[in-house]
Design a protein around this motif. Structure first.
Motif, PDB file in Angstrom:
ATOM      1  N   ASN A  39       0.815  -1.212   0.000  1.00  0.00           N
ATOM      2  CA  ASN A  39       0.000   0.000   0.000  1.00  0.00           C
ATOM      3  C   ASN A  39       0.858   1.275   0.000  1.00  0.00           C
ATOM      4  O   ASN A  39       0.513   2.274  -0.630  1.00  0.00           O
ATOM      5  CB  ASN A  39      -0.924   0.010   1.220  1.00  0.00           C
ATOM      6  CG  ASN A  39      -1.942  -1.118   1.185  1.00  0.00           C
ATOM      7  OD1 ASN A  39      -2.175  -1.739   0.140  1.00  0.00           O
ATOM      8  ND2 ASN A  39      -2.554  -1.397   2.318  1.00  0.00           N
ATOM      9  N   LEU A  40       1.979   1.241   0.712  1.00  0.00           N
ATOM     10  CA  LEU A  40       2.820   2.424   0.848  1.00  0.00           C
ATOM     11  C   LEU A  40       3.746   2.637  -0.345  1.00  0.00           C
ATOM     12  O   LEU A  40       4.194   3.760  -0.597  1.00  0.00           O
ATOM     13  CB  LEU A  40       3.680   2.309   2.116  1.00  0.00           C
ATOM     14  CG  LEU A  40       2.953   2.526   3.443  1.00  0.00           C
ATOM     15  CD1 LEU A  40       3.845   2.093   4.603  1.00  0.00           C
ATOM     16  CD2 LEU A  40       2.546   3.985   3.619  1.00  0.00           C
ATOM     17  N   THR A  76       7.932  -4.012  -7.906  1.00  0.00           N
ATOM     18  CA  THR A  76       8.776  -5.202  -7.924  1.00  0.00           C
ATOM     19  C   THR A  76       8.846  -5.763  -6.514  1.00  0.00           C
ATOM     20  O   THR A  76       9.297  -5.081  -5.587  1.00  0.00           O
ATOM     21  CB  THR A  76      10.190  -4.874  -8.418  1.00  0.00           C
ATOM     22  OG1 THR A  76      10.127  -4.366  -9.744  1.00  0.00           O
ATOM     23  CG2 THR A  76      11.073  -6.120  -8.405  1.00  0.00           C
ATOM     24  N   LEU A  77       8.391  -6.994  -6.335  1.00  0.00           N
ATOM     25  CA  LEU A  77       8.390  -7.666  -5.034  1.00  0.00           C
ATOM     26  C   LEU A  77       9.356  -8.843  -5.121  1.00  0.00           C
ATOM     27  O   LEU A  77       9.183  -9.739  -5.956  1.00  0.00           O
ATOM     28  CB  LEU A  77       6.977  -8.158  -4.697  1.00  0.00           C
ATOM     29  CG  LEU A  77       6.785  -8.919  -3.389  1.00  0.00           C
ATOM     30  CD1 LEU A  77       7.142  -8.047  -2.187  1.00  0.00           C
ATOM     31  CD2 LEU A  77       5.338  -9.412  -3.275  1.00  0.00           C
ATOM     32  N   ASN A 127      -3.932  -8.342  -1.102  1.00  0.00           N
ATOM     33  CA  ASN A 127      -4.538  -7.798  -2.314  1.00  0.00           C
ATOM     34  C   ASN A 127      -3.396  -7.350  -3.237  1.00  0.00           C
ATOM     35  O   ASN A 127      -2.717  -6.356  -2.967  1.00  0.00           O
ATOM     36  CB  ASN A 127      -5.444  -6.619  -1.963  1.00  0.00           C
ATOM     37  CG  ASN A 127      -5.964  -5.910  -3.201  1.00  0.00           C
ATOM     38  OD1 ASN A 127      -5.880  -6.431  -4.318  1.00  0.00           O
ATOM     39  ND2 ASN A 127      -6.495  -4.714  -3.015  1.00  0.00           N
ATOM     40  N   PHE A 128      -3.189  -8.085  -4.309  1.00  0.00           N
ATOM     41  CA  PHE A 128      -2.078  -7.798  -5.205  1.00  0.00           C
ATOM     42  C   PHE A 128      -2.417  -6.788  -6.305  1.00  0.00           C
ATOM     43  O   PHE A 128      -1.558  -6.481  -7.131  1.00  0.00           O
ATOM     44  CB  PHE A 128      -1.574  -9.089  -5.852  1.00  0.00           C
ATOM     45  CG  PHE A 128      -0.731  -9.931  -4.933  1.00  0.00           C
ATOM     46  CD1 PHE A 128       0.552  -9.537  -4.598  1.00  0.00           C
ATOM     47  CD2 PHE A 128      -1.222 -11.114  -4.411  1.00  0.00           C
ATOM     48  CE1 PHE A 128       1.343 -10.313  -3.755  1.00  0.00           C
ATOM     49  CE2 PHE A 128      -0.446 -11.896  -3.572  1.00  0.00           C
ATOM     50  CZ  PHE A 128       0.843 -11.490  -3.241  1.00  0.00           C
ATOM     51  N   ALA A 129      -3.624  -6.251  -6.311  1.00  0.00           N
ATOM     52  CA  ALA A 129      -3.981  -5.290  -7.361  1.00  0.00           C
ATOM     53  C   ALA A 129      -3.011  -4.108  -7.429  1.00  0.00           C
ATOM     54  O   ALA A 129      -2.607  -3.700  -8.531  1.00  0.00           O
ATOM     55  CB  ALA A 129      -5.416  -4.803  -7.162  1.00  0.00           C
ATOM     56  N   PRO A 130      -2.595  -3.535  -6.274  1.00  0.00           N
ATOM     57  CA  PRO A 130      -1.653  -2.402  -6.372  1.00  0.00           C
ATOM     58  C   PRO A 130      -0.324  -2.789  -6.998  1.00  0.00           C
ATOM     59  O   PRO A 130       0.375  -1.928  -7.546  1.00  0.00           O
ATOM     60  CB  PRO A 130      -1.461  -1.982  -4.903  1.00  0.00           C
ATOM     61  CG  PRO A 130      -2.671  -2.488  -4.190  1.00  0.00           C
ATOM     62  CD  PRO A 130      -3.036  -3.763  -4.881  1.00  0.00           C
ATOM     63  N   LEU A 131       0.038  -4.074  -6.917  1.00  0.00           N
ATOM     64  CA  LEU A 131       1.280  -4.529  -7.534  1.00  0.00           C
ATOM     65  C   LEU A 131       1.255  -4.268  -9.041  1.00  0.00           C
ATOM     66  O   LEU A 131       2.254  -3.856  -9.633  1.00  0.00           O
ATOM     67  CB  LEU A 131       1.464  -6.019  -7.254  1.00  0.00           C
ATOM     68  CG  LEU A 131       2.879  -6.593  -7.280  1.00  0.00           C
ATOM     69  CD1 LEU A 131       3.660  -6.135  -6.063  1.00  0.00           C
ATOM     70  CD2 LEU A 131       2.832  -8.109  -7.324  1.00  0.00           C
ATOM     71  N   LEU A 132       0.083  -4.510  -9.633  1.00  0.00           N
ATOM     72  CA  LEU A 132      -0.084  -4.284 -11.069  1.00  0.00           C
ATOM     73  C   LEU A 132      -0.200  -2.801 -11.388  1.00  0.00           C
ATOM     74  O   LEU A 132       0.443  -2.295 -12.311  1.00  0.00           O
ATOM     75  CB  LEU A 132      -1.328  -5.013 -11.563  1.00  0.00           C
ATOM     76  CG  LEU A 132      -1.412  -6.525 -11.310  1.00  0.00           C
ATOM     77  CD1 LEU A 132      -2.753  -7.047 -11.797  1.00  0.00           C
ATOM     78  CD2 LEU A 132      -0.268  -7.247 -11.989  1.00  0.00           C
ATOM     79  N   GLU A 148       6.546   2.051  -9.420  1.00  0.00           N
ATOM     80  CA  GLU A 148       7.876   1.492  -9.687  1.00  0.00           C
ATOM     81  C   GLU A 148       8.648   1.219  -8.396  1.00  0.00           C
ATOM     82  O   GLU A 148       9.885   1.115  -8.400  1.00  0.00           O
ATOM     83  CB  GLU A 148       8.709   2.397 -10.613  1.00  0.00           C
ATOM     84  CG  GLU A 148       8.030   2.797 -11.910  1.00  0.00           C
ATOM     85  CD  GLU A 148       7.857   1.637 -12.889  1.00  0.00           C
ATOM     86  OE1 GLU A 148       8.403   0.547 -12.641  1.00  0.00           O
ATOM     87  OE2 GLU A 148       7.163   1.835 -13.912  1.00  0.00           O
ATOM     88  N   GLY A 149       7.932   1.067  -7.285  1.00  0.00           N
ATOM     89  CA  GLY A 149       8.582   0.766  -6.013  1.00  0.00           C
ATOM     90  C   GLY A 149       9.169  -0.629  -5.986  1.00  0.00           C
ATOM     91  O   GLY A 149       8.738  -1.517  -6.715  1.00  0.00           O
ATOM     92  N   ARG A 150      10.170  -0.815  -5.118  1.00  0.00           N
ATOM     93  CA  ARG A 150      10.829  -2.103  -4.972  1.00  0.00           C
ATOM     94  C   ARG A 150      10.763  -2.538  -3.513  1.00  0.00           C
ATOM     95  O   ARG A 150      11.243  -1.811  -2.625  1.00  0.00           O
ATOM     96  CB  ARG A 150      12.291  -2.026  -5.421  1.00  0.00           C
ATOM     97  CG  ARG A 150      12.466  -1.841  -6.928  1.00  0.00           C
ATOM     98  CD  ARG A 150      12.430  -0.381  -7.343  1.00  0.00           C
ATOM     99  NE  ARG A 150      13.656   0.318  -6.948  1.00  0.00           N
ATOM    100  CZ  ARG A 150      13.740   1.648  -6.867  1.00  0.00           C
ATOM    101  NH1 ARG A 150      12.664   2.425  -7.139  1.00  0.00           N
ATOM    102  NH2 ARG A 150      14.875   2.222  -6.531  1.00  0.00           N
TER     103      ARG A 150
END
Length: 335
Positions: free
Chosen positions: A229-230, A261-262, A251-256, A234-236
């Motif tokens: 969430n934070l 990059t996780l 909830n992986f929607a914010p990943l998309l 393009e966060g890693r």
């Protein structure tokens, strides 16, 4: 070279008790050095190994201890960068809880002139962990915002200083107000007591929601969703441990949407060649800051080798701030 006898810490597999045993010190093989160990660093991996939850690799020493400081007392074939008498700190392939330990020559680092052996023993594991995960894997750039969880750990205390020294804006979490104050003195813009505040809400209230570029997490559990969430576009996010659990509903929607990059890593599983590259880059980029004192390891307490069980209990309590060190022997020879 006459036979060297070493004391080392043995684990009873039946009851996980610890004892001091003695045997002949190992001899260095090709590309290795034998270190007369003055001090060894404790890591949470040692506690897991003691409990049988983190068995050493087949080619590793069964003795606990992943980092040491001392003097080189023998070198194997092909070692050119180090000689007998050189003061070094190094990752080991196990075996650090002892008077003598083998280390790959490529993982050795010089001891900065302003540091003692016990401070130097706090360096290798944290240096390589931070360098690999924040600067190699997450590719932190000057001016980016970085969140380091577990700020009061050995990794956290050194990581805050390294990020600050390299031009990052660092935030962190810890479990007491006293620790938070100390972490801000080390260079954190804001340290959040996660026991009193929801760190996600605190950073959101500070205008930092979706603005954190790099997150280093050793907590896991419910922190996983909060990190996502934070994170900025393009966060890693890099996970190096999951103290609160490997499983969470996420909830992986914010990943998309934010193209995050996780990733995750462990240091021990990486090759000696990879660690040698990390060591070389650390000497280039971080050692100037160690040598001028702007980055310095934080040592909480030093225990004698015979008191290793008490040192483990202290680490397990979570009361420490920085590294816990075992003192092994007084080094007065080898150059």
């Amino acid at each position: 070279m006459p036979t060297l006898w070493r004391r080392y810490v043995a684990i009873d597999p039946d009851n996980q008790s610890l004892s001091i045993e003695q045997d002949a010190a190992p001899s260095p093989g090709d590309g290795e050095v034998l270190i007369a160990v003055a001090a060894a660093g404790l890591n949470r991996a040692d506690l897991l190994q003691r409990m049988g939850l983190y068995p050493p690799p087949a080619d590793a020493s069964p003795v606990m201890g992943l980092e040491v400081a001392g003097k080189v007392c023998a070198v194997g074939a092909g070692v050119e960068d180090w000689k007998v008498g050189d003061p070094v700190c190094s990752l080991t392939h196990g075996g650090g809880y002892a008077d003598y330990a083998i280390a790959p020559a490529g993982q050795c680092l010089p001891i900065p002139a302003n540091l003692g052996m016990e401070e130097a023993a706090a360096l290798p594991e944290a240096l390589l962990t931070i360098w690999h995960n924040i600067f190699q894997r997450a590719a932190m750039r000057r001016g980016e915002k970085v969140l380091i969880h577990g700020g009061a750990s050995g990794i956290g205390t050194l990581g805050i200083q390294m990020v600050h020294a390299m031009g990052g804006e660092v935030y962190t979490t810890a479990g007491t107000a006293e620790k938070c104050s100390a972490l801000e003195a080390l260079g954190a813009v804001r340290a959040i007591n996660y026991k009193d505040e929801d760190f996600e809400q605190a950073l959101t209230d500070a205008g930092l929601k979706e603005r954190i570029n790099v997150i280093l997490d050793m907590v896991g559990g419910e922190f996983i969703q909060k990190n996502i969430n934070l994170a900025a576009a393009e966060g890693r996010i890099v996970n190096i441990a999951f103290i609160r659990g490997f499983q969470a509903e996420v909830n992986f929607a914010p990943l998309l949407i934010k193209r995050i990059t996780l990733s995750g890593s462990t240091l021990r599983a990486q090759s000696f060649a990879q660690k040698t590259v990390m060591t070389r880059e650390i000497r280039e980029h971080i050692y100037p800051h160690l040598e001028n004192g702007s980055v310095k390891p934080v040592v909480d307490r030093v225990f004698e080798l015979a008191d290793v069980a008490q040192a483990h209990d202290y680490m397990q309590s979570g009361a420490h701030m920085g590294k816990i060190i075992l003192r092994t022997q007084e080094i007065t020879h080898y150059g």
